[in-house]
Write an enzyme that holds these catalytic residues in place. Sequence first.
Site, PDB file in Angstrom:
ATOM      1  N   GLU A  12      -8.803  -3.676  -2.228  1.00 23.73           N
ATOM      2  CA  GLU A  12      -9.166  -5.041  -2.588  1.00 23.73           C
ATOM      3  C   GLU A  12     -10.285  -4.930  -3.622  1.00 23.73           C
ATOM      4  O   GLU A  12     -11.143  -4.040  -3.524  1.00 23.73           O
ATOM      5  CB  GLU A  12      -9.612  -5.840  -1.370  1.00 23.73           C
ATOM      6  CG  GLU A  12      -8.580  -5.913  -0.249  1.00 23.73           C
ATOM      7  CD  GLU A  12      -7.243  -6.486  -0.688  1.00 23.73           C
ATOM      8  OE1 GLU A  12      -7.225  -7.314  -1.624  1.00 23.73           O
ATOM      9  OE2 GLU A  12      -6.209  -6.100  -0.107  1.00 23.73           O
ATOM     10  N   HIS A 148      -3.466  -9.002   2.739  1.00 27.15           N
ATOM     11  CA  HIS A 148      -4.513  -9.088   1.718  1.00 27.15           C
ATOM     12  C   HIS A 148      -5.823  -8.451   2.178  1.00 27.15           C
ATOM     13  O   HIS A 148      -6.863  -8.672   1.548  1.00 27.15           O
ATOM     14  CB  HIS A 148      -4.757 -10.528   1.253  1.00 27.15           C
ATOM     15  CG  HIS A 148      -3.589 -11.111   0.514  1.00 27.15           C
ATOM     16  ND1 HIS A 148      -3.102 -10.580  -0.663  1.00 27.15           N
ATOM     17  CD2 HIS A 148      -2.791 -12.171   0.802  1.00 27.15           C
ATOM     18  CE1 HIS A 148      -2.073 -11.288  -1.075  1.00 27.15           C
ATOM     19  NE2 HIS A 148      -1.852 -12.260  -0.198  1.00 27.15           N
ATOM     20  N   ASP A 153      -2.535  -3.992   4.320  1.00 23.62           N
ATOM     21  CA  ASP A 153      -1.532  -3.788   3.276  1.00 23.62           C
ATOM     22  C   ASP A 153      -1.101  -2.329   3.191  1.00 23.62           C
ATOM     23  O   ASP A 153       0.072  -2.036   2.918  1.00 23.62           O
ATOM     24  CB  ASP A 153      -2.072  -4.260   1.930  1.00 23.62           C
ATOM     25  CG  ASP A 153      -2.131  -5.782   1.834  1.00 23.62           C
ATOM     26  OD1 ASP A 153      -1.652  -6.444   2.767  1.00 23.62           O
ATOM     27  OD2 ASP A 153      -2.663  -6.286   0.822  1.00 23.62           O
TER      28      ASP A 153
END
Length: 452
Positions: A12, A148, A153
């Site tokens: 992220e 997310h 993920d």
Amino acid sequence: MPDRRFAFVDLETSGVSPSEDRITEIGIVLVDGDEQVEEWSSLVDPGVPIPPEITALTGITNEMVRGAPPFEALLPEVARRLEGRVFVAHNARFDYGFLKAEFRRAGERFGADVLCTVRLSRRLFPQYGSHRLDALIDRHRLPSADRHRALGDARAIRAFLQVLPRDADPDELETAIRELLKLPATPPHLDPAHLESLPESPGVYVFIGASGQPLYVGKARNLRERVRGHFYADSRNANDARLVAEVHALEVEPTAGEFGALLREMQRIKTCAPLHNVALRRRETTCFLRAEVPGRAPRIVPLAELEHADPLAEPGLAGPFGSRAGARAALAALGREHRLCDRALGLWARDGACFSRQVRRCDGLCTGDESAETHHARLHAALAPLRFPEWPFAGPVVLVEHDTDTGRVDRLAFDRWRALGPDGEQPFDPDVFKLLRRRIARDPRAFEPLAR
């Protein structure tokens, strides 16, 4: 896939630019063959604010990363987990690019064999329009907890590979993975470590034979991909197969950019004379044309006969040409286009009307219907597009190339159509001239005056 070691990675980030944005969370799932051996994740202090729209997507806030370790502190842990493993990610260019940028900012290099599950899905399931991770989760009924977030993920990507033997033909799956990875088949005489340690930068590479003789010099935008591509069994042509069978050693010379790689390739080929390079070897047949006396054929002048072997030392030369035959072919083409006399071009030795006059393609110098002065003026005009050009700058110039991945900077200096090396001006090289002329025509402002 029992013999492969994978690292399923998801990041992220604070945005989409590896150079400007930073990692906010990293998740890694390690798998040896079919056995999962470790899960690991950490928030990362990006050192920059997280935009509200990113927080809305990931749920990661500025408060959550405050006090988390910066990436540089996590680098040893990340490097240890990824070492020697296939790097698997969804839209892998994004995650791989961010990791490379973070390693580079910390003064370290990172490289791995990369498997992109977007490309894998497109390859195996071309009938579907979307290959986003959400689409794969729905289509293949994958776990979707913590979507997310990095570890969630990474788990989903791992689950995708787990279900592929069920949802795709196993042979097609193995073939697709092998072709996407482009893993090299190392020849028996070459240390596999050479191929593993190749940089992902532009540069030049040299294949070396058993006796130390250079076999082949090549250039690359990405040395790792290009060199390893020679050894990828499924993509070899007959020439590659013969070449790689002879390779015993390998040298690489990174550059900061593609132009520097092109230049060094030319220079290395001429100094090494590798067995499998022919087109760019040093040529002693380079020549020019000089139209001197009205009514007489233009003289073919070898480069070696020019003062200091410098075409600019004699204004009015046309060329360069690779050989005498090339110069004569250029004259023949000009004759046809401009109705010039074959005899005056040195292409006809008999008395009377030249061949072009006989077929009404000559204005008649050979039959007295055109004066020598008029023909000479027309010949000069016809040769004008072939004139050797003046140097377009007031003096020496430099082209600066930057490799943003490695931080390398190369300053390539030139003067009077010649490369400038550590020992000064290098001999005129027609191949360097052509390369440099094209580069200047594309963007002359990229060249700056060389500070002495």
